[in-house]
Design a protein around this motif. Structure first.
Motif, PDB file in Angstrom:
ATOM      1  N   LEU A   1      -0.994  40.220 -23.440  1.00 50.98           N
ATOM      2  CA  LEU A   1      -2.640  39.026 -23.618  1.00 50.98           C
ATOM      3  C   LEU A   1      -1.579  37.617 -23.670  1.00 50.98           C
ATOM      4  CD1 LEU A   1      -3.954  40.556 -27.734  1.00 50.98           C
ATOM      5  CD2 LEU A   1      -5.035  41.182 -24.983  1.00 50.98           C
ATOM      6  N   VAL A   2      -0.443  37.386 -24.004  1.00 49.61           N
ATOM      7  CA  VAL A   2       0.089  36.160 -24.033  1.00 49.61           C
ATOM      8  C   VAL A   2       0.326  35.903 -22.896  1.00 49.61           C
ATOM      9  CG1 VAL A   2       2.105  35.036 -24.982  1.00 49.61           C
ATOM     10  CG2 VAL A   2       0.248  36.391 -26.368  1.00 49.61           C
ATOM     11  N   GLN A   3       1.276  36.734 -22.046  1.00 52.32           N
ATOM     12  CA  GLN A   3       2.117  35.929 -20.899  1.00 52.32           C
ATOM     13  C   GLN A   3       0.767  35.258 -20.138  1.00 52.32           C
ATOM     14  OE1 GLN A   3       5.717  37.177 -19.891  1.00 52.32           O
ATOM     15  NE2 GLN A   3       6.529  38.283 -21.526  1.00 52.32           N
ATOM     16  N   PRO A   4      -0.169  36.100 -19.896  1.00 56.83           N
ATOM     17  CA  PRO A   4      -1.113  35.663 -18.122  1.00 56.83           C
ATOM     18  C   PRO A   4      -1.517  34.489 -18.892  1.00 56.83           C
ATOM     19  CG  PRO A   4      -1.460  38.124 -18.643  1.00 56.83           C
ATOM     20  CD  PRO A   4      -0.436  37.558 -19.706  1.00 56.83           C
ATOM     21  N   VAL A   5      -2.053  34.600 -20.230  1.00 56.88           N
ATOM     22  CA  VAL A   5      -2.856  33.325 -20.728  1.00 56.88           C
ATOM     23  C   VAL A   5      -1.889  31.759 -20.639  1.00 56.88           C
ATOM     24  CG1 VAL A   5      -3.880  32.629 -22.438  1.00 56.88           C
ATOM     25  CG2 VAL A   5      -4.365  34.451 -21.927  1.00 56.88           C
ATOM     26  N   ILE A   6      -0.874  32.073 -21.217  1.00 55.74           N
ATOM     27  CA  ILE A   6       0.515  31.138 -20.589  1.00 55.74           C
ATOM     28  C   ILE A   6       0.886  30.541 -19.444  1.00 55.74           C
ATOM     29  CG2 ILE A   6       2.573  30.506 -21.889  1.00 55.74           C
ATOM     30  CD1 ILE A   6       0.852  30.180 -24.054  1.00 55.74           C
ATOM     31  N   GLY A   7       0.483  31.990 -18.592  1.00 57.48           N
ATOM     32  CA  GLY A   7       1.495  31.516 -17.462  1.00 57.48           C
ATOM     33  C   GLY A   7      -0.136  30.375 -16.336  1.00 57.48           C
TER      34      GLY A   7
ATOM     35  N   ASN B   1       7.475  35.981 -26.929  1.00 54.85           N
ATOM     36  CA  ASN B   1       6.516  35.542 -24.938  1.00 54.85           C
ATOM     37  C   ASN B   1       6.203  34.511 -24.835  1.00 54.85           C
ATOM     38  OD1 ASN B   1       6.479  38.768 -23.625  1.00 54.85           O
ATOM     39  ND2 ASN B   1       5.574  38.713 -25.653  1.00 54.85           N
ATOM     40  N   ILE B   2       5.774  33.501 -25.778  1.00 52.23           N
ATOM     41  CA  ILE B   2       5.182  32.679 -25.634  1.00 52.23           C
ATOM     42  C   ILE B   2       6.274  31.320 -24.711  1.00 52.23           C
ATOM     43  CG2 ILE B   2       4.295  30.032 -25.999  1.00 52.23           C
ATOM     44  CD1 ILE B   2       3.004  31.504 -28.557  1.00 52.23           C
ATOM     45  N   SER B   3       7.849  31.865 -25.269  1.00 49.44           N
ATOM     46  CA  SER B   3       8.765  30.706 -24.854  1.00 49.44           C
ATOM     47  C   SER B   3       9.028  31.682 -23.499  1.00 49.44           C
ATOM     48  CB  SER B   3       9.518  30.901 -25.867  1.00 49.44           C
ATOM     49  OG  SER B   3      10.454  29.874 -25.531  1.00 49.44           O
ATOM     50  N   MET B   4       8.761  32.692 -23.414  1.00 51.18           N
ATOM     51  CA  MET B   4       9.791  33.651 -22.045  1.00 51.18           C
ATOM     52  C   MET B   4       8.704  33.286 -20.974  1.00 51.18           C
ATOM     53  SD  MET B   4      10.581  37.830 -22.105  1.00 51.18           S
ATOM     54  CE  MET B   4       9.284  37.869 -21.854  1.00 51.18           C
ATOM     55  N   GLU B   5       7.353  32.981 -21.073  1.00 49.78           N
ATOM     56  CA  GLU B   5       7.226  33.502 -20.127  1.00 49.78           C
ATOM     57  C   GLU B   5       7.586  32.342 -19.098  1.00 49.78           C
ATOM     58  OE1 GLU B   5       4.519  33.335 -16.475  1.00 49.78           O
ATOM     59  OE2 GLU B   5       4.201  31.918 -18.646  1.00 49.78           O
ATOM     60  N   PRO B   6       7.278  31.411 -19.272  1.00 48.91           N
ATOM     61  CA  PRO B   6       6.988  29.956 -18.782  1.00 48.91           C
ATOM     62  C   PRO B   6       8.727  29.950 -17.092  1.00 48.91           C
ATOM     63  CG  PRO B   6       6.338  29.089 -20.405  1.00 48.91           C
ATOM     64  CD  PRO B   6       6.719  30.890 -20.613  1.00 48.91           C
ATOM     65  N   PHE B   7      10.380  30.637 -18.476  1.00 51.52           N
ATOM     66  CA  PHE B   7      11.044  30.437 -17.814  1.00 51.52           C
ATOM     67  C   PHE B   7      10.946  31.312 -16.080  1.00 51.52           C
ATOM     68  CE2 PHE B   7      13.019  29.238 -22.128  1.00 51.52           C
ATOM     69  CZ  PHE B   7      13.810  28.655 -21.472  1.00 51.52           C
ATOM     70  N   ARG B   8      10.187  32.563 -16.353  1.00 51.42           N
ATOM     71  CA  ARG B   8      10.552  32.670 -15.105  1.00 51.42           C
ATOM     72  C   ARG B   8       9.949  31.721 -13.918  1.00 51.42           C
ATOM     73  NH1 ARG B   8      14.289  36.907 -15.939  1.00 51.42           N
ATOM     74  NH2 ARG B   8      13.350  38.710 -17.061  1.00 51.42           N
ATOM     75  N   ALA B   9       8.748  31.439 -14.344  1.00 51.30           N
ATOM     76  CA  ALA B   9       8.299  30.398 -13.352  1.00 51.30           C
ATOM     77  C   ALA B   9       8.951  29.442 -12.843  1.00 51.30           C
ATOM     78  CB  ALA B   9       6.862  30.149 -14.060  1.00 51.30           C
ATOM     79  N   PHE B  10       9.567  28.697 -13.829  1.00 51.57           N
ATOM     80  CA  PHE B  10      10.968  27.631 -14.056  1.00 51.57           C
ATOM     81  C   PHE B  10      11.440  27.338 -12.840  1.00 51.57           C
ATOM     82  CE2 PHE B  10      13.509  24.679 -16.850  1.00 51.57           C
ATOM     83  CZ  PHE B  10      12.177  23.528 -16.550  1.00 51.57           C
ATOM     84  N   VAL B  11      12.165  28.970 -12.363  1.00 54.03           N
ATOM     85  CA  VAL B  11      12.709  29.180 -11.156  1.00 54.03           C
ATOM     86  C   VAL B  11      12.011  28.723  -9.744  1.00 54.03           C
ATOM     87  CG1 VAL B  11      14.198  30.579  -9.866  1.00 54.03           C
ATOM     88  CG2 VAL B  11      14.716  30.971 -12.576  1.00 54.03           C
ATOM     89  N   GLY B  12      10.863  29.462 -10.159  1.00 57.11           N
ATOM     90  CA  GLY B  12      10.219  29.550  -8.974  1.00 57.11           C
ATOM     91  C   GLY B  12       9.240  27.331  -8.535  1.00 57.11           C
TER      92      GLY B  12
ATOM     93  N   ARG C   1       0.660  28.740  -8.148  1.00 52.94           N
ATOM     94  CA  ARG C   1       0.480  29.587  -9.398  1.00 52.94           C
ATOM     95  C   ARG C   1       1.459  30.961 -10.516  1.00 52.94           C
ATOM     96  NH1 ARG C   1      -5.152  32.501  -8.349  1.00 52.94           N
ATOM     97  NH2 ARG C   1      -5.186  32.246 -10.570  1.00 52.94           N
ATOM     98  N   MET C   2       2.287  29.915  -9.512  1.00 55.83           N
ATOM     99  CA  MET C   2       3.886  30.292  -9.958  1.00 55.83           C
ATOM    100  C   MET C   2       3.471  31.386 -10.906  1.00 55.83           C
ATOM    101  SD  MET C   2       6.624  31.581  -8.912  1.00 55.83           S
ATOM    102  CE  MET C   2       7.010  30.514  -7.178  1.00 55.83           C
ATOM    103  N   GLY C   3       3.442  30.461 -12.277  1.00 58.82           N
ATOM    104  CA  GLY C   3       3.429  30.693 -13.856  1.00 58.82           C
ATOM    105  C   GLY C   3       1.952  31.839 -13.941  1.00 58.82           C
ATOM    106  N   TYR C   4       1.374  31.502 -13.218  1.00 58.13           N
ATOM    107  CA  TYR C   4      -0.056  32.979 -13.828  1.00 58.13           C
ATOM    108  C   TYR C   4       0.758  33.965 -13.254  1.00 58.13           C
ATOM    109  CZ  TYR C   4      -3.760  35.131 -12.996  1.00 58.13           C
ATOM    110  OH  TYR C   4      -4.906  36.679 -12.494  1.00 58.13           O
TER     111      TYR C   4
END
Length: 440
Positions: free
Chosen positions: A65-71, A124-135, A378-381
């Motif tokens: 529920l959280v990660q796609p929305v936060i991304g 999940n709110i804190s973690m998901e954007p970390f992956r996109a942060f690298v991109g 759209r890296m985060g999404y």
């Protein structure tokens, strides 16, 4: 071409990579405490082994529920001071710290389950954007190194957090549940985890910067459009039909990988208590000792992953990322399945070495392969959407593993670990069919 792909990304120094990844030390500190102790907490509060997998559904469902929305939200966020991803790092860390303080103070099973939902949503709110942060920040030539740095901190955080209850027990802190309450070793570990989580993520928030969108005017127009809830909902769902071929292939790899990992996190405690310590009584001292030993085991695989994080990219350059990932998954799957044949607690460290090698690759190679196949804007999404293929197998496991354990394995959860190992081995085979155009 995507407007963000044209921006020249400066090559970052070692310490810049360090600062932007350090928050993962705290995030994994929280995950590791949960992975090693959640089943133990539930069992201490009266949960049956058959129902443990159902209580663990909190993690995958909140991720779903959280990660796609936060991304999606972070893709369309920009602040001159806070940037794009860092507001989500900070907000999630604050909520996670509160939940980690509440978790070991649960006095009833339903309270622990409810707090687990809160904790998982916050992490999940804190973690998901970390992956996109690298991109966002790194050129393709540095992305594997960026994910490897994250994996290093994940390993370090996992080692310390997993060992913490055992360390406290060695220091004389009570490890015995009194009147059904959570042992002090676990309680104090979660208090420390709340502090570490918040401070580590805050380090990244205040020491790392972010690149602004190349065309701010176009970005603001796109963001205004994205704020329409109907538009946002349609765009989030439509992503499934626009996934790159590489992402679809990796989805199958992730599915079987995470069935194996979820089985390990849920059932290692009860399996070791049953086969090594000879008890299924969660109120017994032996069961709690088994819980501490599982923390040591998980600390070993976390430590191995921290060391392997910087070795695997070297092998990837010499061969390919998918060959390295397939090999590591095979090693991890065979190791996890091999626990069923081990009768000594000391020998249990050996399969954890193999699991640690697999864990290092799981946290590095799929994301490095995927990042090269995604549009930058759209890296985060898409990173959030990719998490569907982490959480869906966990939901399937949560719904089915308890039934399988009861009906086919006569309640012996060590056999469920062997099943998980087989799934991870299958994931290794499927990795050989992934297309990685960016190479190593």
């Amino acid at each position: 071409m995507d407007m963000h792909t044209k921006a020249l990304k400066p090559r970052l120094s070692f310490w810049q990579l360090w600062n932007m990844s350090f928050g993962f030390f705290g995030i994994q500190f929280g995950w590791a405490l949960q992975n090693a102790n959640a089943s133990r907490i539930f069992s201490t509060l009266g949960a049956d082994a058959d129902n443990l997998s159902l209580f663990w559904l909190a993690a995958p469902v909140t991720g779903l529920l959280v990660q796609p929305v936060i991304g999606y939200a972070s893709d369309h966020t920009w602040h001159p001071k806070w940037g794009r991803r860092r507001p989500f790092f900070f907000g999630g860390a604050l909520l996670a710290a509160i939940a980690m303080f509440l978790m070991p103070n649960s006095s009833m099973l339903w309270m622990a389950v409810a707090v687990l939902w809160m904790m998982d949503a916050a992490i999940n709110i804190s973690m998901e954007p970390f992956r996109a942060f690298v991109g966002d920040k790194l050129d393709a030539s540095q992305q594997t190194a960026g994910f490897a740095m994250q994996t290093f901190f994940i390993g370090c955080g996992g080692v310390i957090a997993s060992l913490l209850p055992q360390i406290l027990a060695w220091l004389g802190v009570s490890n015995v549940p009194v009147d059904g309450a959570i042992p002090d070793t676990v309680r104090y570990s979660f208090y420390a985890g709340a502090l570490v989580f918040f401070l580590a993520v805050s380090w990244t928030v205040f020491s790392a910067d972010e690149l602004p969108p190349p065309d701010l005017e176009s970005f603001h127009k796109e963001r205004k459009h994205a704020r329409n809830l109907n538009v946002a909902f349609v765009e989030i769902l439509s992503g499934f039909t626009k996934m790159p071929k590489t992402m679809v292939q990796l989805a199958f790899v992730q599915f079987f990988t995470w069935i194996g990992l979820f089985a390990m996190w849920i059932y290692t405690g009860s399996a070791i208590a049953d086969t090594i310590y000879g008890t299924r009584d969660a109120q017994s001292a032996a069961f709690q000792e088994a819980g501490n030993w599982v923390g040591v085991m998980f600390g070993v695989y976390g430590g191995v992953s921290a060391l392997a994080a910087f070795i695997l990219p070297v092998f990837a350059r010499a061969t390919s990322r998918k060959i390295v990932h397939a090999t590591c998954l095979a090693i991890g799957g065979i190791s996890l399945a091999g626990i069923v044949a081990i009768g000594s607690k000391e020998m249990l460290m050996l399969p954890m070495v193999g699991v640690g090698i697999a864990w290092a690759s799981i946290l590095t190679m799929p994301y490095a392969i995927l990042a090269g196949a995604l549009p930058a804007s759209r890296m985060g999404y898409f990173m959030g959407l990719f998490n569907f293929f982490v959480v869906i197998p966990q939901i399937v496991s949560g719904l089915l593993l308890g039934f399988v354990t009861r009906e086919f394995f006569n309640g012996h959860t060590v056999q469920t670990l062997a099943l998980g190992g087989g799934c991870m081995l299958l994931a290794g085979v499927l990795t050989l069919f992934v297309t990685d155009k960016a190479g190593s």
